[in-house]
Design a protein around this motif. Structure first.
Motif, PDB file in Angstrom:
ATOM      1  N   ARG A 142       0.834  -1.200   0.000  1.00 32.29           N
ATOM      2  CA  ARG A 142       0.000   0.000   0.000  1.00 32.29           C
ATOM      3  C   ARG A 142       0.872   1.254   0.000  1.00 32.29           C
ATOM      4  NH1 ARG A 142      -3.933  -0.684   4.847  1.00 32.29           N
ATOM      5  NH2 ARG A 142      -4.538   1.434   4.252  1.00 32.29           N
ATOM      6  N   ASP A 144       0.049   4.386   1.213  1.00 33.12           N
ATOM      7  CA  ASP A 144      -0.492   5.462   2.046  1.00 33.12           C
ATOM      8  C   ASP A 144       0.037   5.488   3.475  1.00 33.12           C
ATOM      9  OD1 ASP A 144      -1.834   3.023   2.485  1.00 33.12           O
ATOM     10  OD2 ASP A 144      -3.574   4.043   3.305  1.00 33.12           O
ATOM     11  N   GLU A 148      -1.111  11.089   4.267  1.00 38.23           N
ATOM     12  CA  GLU A 148      -1.940  11.509   3.139  1.00 38.23           C
ATOM     13  C   GLU A 148      -1.176  12.424   2.190  1.00 38.23           C
ATOM     14  OE1 GLU A 148      -6.233  13.791   2.453  1.00 38.23           O
ATOM     15  OE2 GLU A 148      -5.598  13.180   4.469  1.00 38.23           O
ATOM     16  N   GLU A 149      -0.291  13.245   2.732  1.00 36.93           N
ATOM     17  CA  GLU A 149       0.428  14.199   1.896  1.00 36.93           C
ATOM     18  C   GLU A 149       1.393  13.530   0.926  1.00 36.93           C
ATOM     19  OE1 GLU A 149       2.832  13.718   5.717  1.00 36.93           O
ATOM     20  OE2 GLU A 149       0.726  13.745   5.094  1.00 36.93           O
ATOM     21  N   ASN A 150       1.737  12.264   1.170  1.00 39.41           N
ATOM     22  CA  ASN A 150       2.675  11.541   0.308  1.00 39.41           C
ATOM     23  C   ASN A 150       2.011  10.474  -0.561  1.00 39.41           C
ATOM     24  OD1 ASN A 150       5.165  12.780   1.261  1.00 39.41           O
ATOM     25  ND2 ASN A 150       4.796  11.701   3.186  1.00 39.41           N
ATOM     26  N   THR A 151       0.743  10.205  -0.316  1.00 41.63           N
ATOM     27  CA  THR A 151       0.097   9.072  -0.961  1.00 41.63           C
ATOM     28  C   THR A 151       0.054   9.206  -2.481  1.00 41.63           C
ATOM     29  OG1 THR A 151      -1.247   8.603   0.989  1.00 41.63           O
ATOM     30  CG2 THR A 151      -2.025   7.713  -1.095  1.00 41.63           C
ATOM     31  N   ASP A 152      -0.282  10.385  -2.975  1.00 40.88           N
ATOM     32  CA  ASP A 152      -0.410  10.539  -4.427  1.00 40.88           C
ATOM     33  C   ASP A 152       0.914  10.266  -5.132  1.00 40.88           C
ATOM     34  OD1 ASP A 152      -2.072  11.441  -6.787  1.00 40.88           O
ATOM     35  OD2 ASP A 152      -0.405  12.865  -6.907  1.00 40.88           O
ATOM     36  N   VAL A 155       1.780   6.366  -4.808  1.00 41.51           N
ATOM     37  CA  VAL A 155       0.991   5.408  -5.581  1.00 41.51           C
ATOM     38  C   VAL A 155       1.460   5.382  -7.034  1.00 41.51           C
ATOM     39  CG1 VAL A 155      -0.922   6.947  -6.249  1.00 41.51           C
ATOM     40  CG2 VAL A 155      -1.339   4.495  -5.935  1.00 41.51           C
ATOM     41  N   LEU A 219      -6.552   3.362  -4.571  1.00 41.48           N
ATOM     42  CA  LEU A 219      -6.847   4.390  -3.577  1.00 41.48           C
ATOM     43  C   LEU A 219      -8.253   4.234  -3.014  1.00 41.48           C
ATOM     44  CD1 LEU A 219      -5.212   7.593  -5.129  1.00 41.48           C
ATOM     45  CD2 LEU A 219      -4.278   6.018  -3.421  1.00 41.48           C
ATOM     46  N   LEU A 222      -8.300   1.269  -0.198  1.00 39.22           N
ATOM     47  CA  LEU A 222      -7.441   1.267   0.984  1.00 39.22           C
ATOM     48  C   LEU A 222      -8.267   1.371   2.259  1.00 39.22           C
ATOM     49  CD1 LEU A 222      -4.581   3.607  -0.259  1.00 39.22           C
ATOM     50  CD2 LEU A 222      -4.470   1.125   0.040  1.00 39.22           C
TER      51      LEU A 222
END
Length: 451
Positions: A142, A144, A148-152, A155, A219, A222
């Motif tokens: 995963r 995430d 949250e600030e790094n998830t995009d 992924v 996304l 998750l």
């Protein structure tokens, strides 16, 4: 001929590996309890000379540093990882020779920014890839867990990394991930136990769908992860240098158990849920060591809380202790073994266990509250009409939302329901634990709805 020996940790859903050429061995992503790895090396008659980490783990404390110290092995960690200890830093493209084997370092960011995979080769060519939390069986790690600030960004890195592994490695190469066997570090779960690059090319959504389609799907799917994960990164950046002490803590008597309970400390009954429901010390809670014990205890118990373990036998307590050190819980108040009547002078408490068929019958005769303690992503697609959803990991924080009266508590298979029932019973609720597979609910006439 190179041999690869998996070392499974089913309760955390992870897998470590020892690979050897008959003389020397390398180890990838060892868990905290390194005695298991040493036992495999001794059984195989090989000497561990190299230890590799794919990433700074989120779901367990590494045993890599301790294993390297004990064996004199070279400890390889990404050179860009900020850690407090000496290691041999490696980067993309490096090749490490281990006896007749070679290990090629591949940068595969996505699960973390500094995630590495390791392609293993022998005289017969590329054998497999230790893919950590990058390419997993039928899925990926995963993206995430770093916020949250790094998830995009992560992924999209994850998609590119998986594409890289598929394009650069031969179809026959084994895929050897650390996560994906039940770990919450995997984006989705698979029943597969083994795979190859060729199989993943045909079946893994990350390799069969467009980037936009896959990103949207991942996304959206998750779910939450255990809160104890927040403590694993710092623990691994300062990895323990010695093997854990697996000696049983001091034995506690009835008075000490009573004092711990009166002080609001955690006293955990390790027995299976059937035995616990039949009779237990009041205000103790049930986390059976026969299930995902460390995952759920680490998720629900406040970090650093005082903990006492109660079990059938010293062996059961020892198993629980081993599970706990894997997530960094190494100091316990005490332990006691035997039968529950030996742990208290008060009358034992109990609650009913039932099936979904029993629930269907009861609902014809009286009003009861159905409490579904599955995660929201499990509840949404299908649940019993009228059920109240409070995920297990939220039960203690949402006690004021739990209806009074008779509570029929269920999950997907019974393990989480017993934990929840014990927490609620300790808080004074009248509970019935549904110990049944949710797949049976529809056959009983219970109305299932979605949304």
């Amino acid at each position: 001929m190179v041999a690869i020996v998996p070392i499974d940790t089913p309760s955390l859903g992870d897998r470590s590996y020892l690979a050897h050429d008959g003389e020397v061995a390398l180890v990838v992503d060892p868990q905290r309890d390194v005695d298991r790895v040493l036992a495999v090396a001794e059984r195989e008659g090989v000497r561990i000379t190299h230890v590799f980490e794919t990433h700074v783990h989120n779901d367990y404390v590494t045993g890599g540093r301790a294993l390297a110290n004990e064996t004199g092995a070279t400890y390889h960690v990404n050179a860009d990882d900020e850690v407090s200890f000496e290691r041999v830093g490696v980067r993309d493209g490096d090749v490490v020779t281990v006896g007749s084997m070679s290990v090629t370092v591949l940068a595969t960011p996505g699960h973390t920014f500094t995630h590495l995979s390791y392609a293993l080769a022998g005289d017969e060519g590329t054998i497999g890839v230790f893919s950590g939390g990058s390419l997993t069986l039928g899925s990926t790690g995963r993206p995430d867990l770093l916020g949250e600030e790094n998830t995009d960004a992560l992924v999209h890195h994850q998609y590119d990394s998986v594409q890289r592994l598929a394009s650069e490695l031969p179809d026959e190469a084994q895929v050897l991930p650390t996560h994906g066997f039940g770990s919450f570090c995997s984006a989705t779960q698979s029943d597969a136990d083994s795979s190859t690059i060729g199989t993943e090319k045909r079946t893994n959504p990350a390799l069969t769908k467009s980037e936009d389609e896959w990103v949207e799907e991942i996304l959206a799917g998750l779910s939450e992860w255990p809160v104890y994960y927040a403590h694993m990164g710092p623990a691994n950046a300062d990895a323990p240098q010695d093997a854990p002490d697996l000696t049983l803590p001091a034995t506690v008597d009835k008075d000490a158990i009573r004092a711990s309970l009166e002080a609001g400390e955690w006293v955990v009954d390790l027995r299976n849920r059937e035995a616990y429901a039949k009779g237990h010390v009041g205000r103790t809670v049930n986390f059976g060591v026969d299930g995902q014990f460390a995952t759920y205890l680490g998720w629900i118990m406040p970090w650093g809380a005082s903990l006492t373990l109660l079990g059938d036998s010293p062996e059961q307590v020892a198993e629980a202790l081993r599970e706990l050190v894997r997530i960094g819980i190494e100091r316990l108040r005490g332990q006691a073994t035997g039968a529950p009547q030996e742990w208290t002078d008060e009358a034992l408490q109990s609650f009913e266990r039932a099936t979904f068929a029993d629930l269907a019958q009861v609902r014809h005769h009286r009003e009861v509250t159905v409490l579904d303690v599955r995660r929201a992503d499990e509840f949404g697609p299908s649940h019993i009409d009228g059920a109240v959803n409070v995920p297990l990991h939220d039960v203690l924080e949402r006690l004021d939302e739990i209806p009074s009266g008779e509570l029929w508590v269920h999950c997907a298979g019974g393990y989480r329901a017993s934990i929840a029932a014990s927490l609620l019973a300790a808080a004074g609720h009248h509970v019935v634990a549904v110990d049944d597979s949710f797949a049976n609910a529809a056959e009983t006439g219970l109305s299932l709805v979605a949304g």
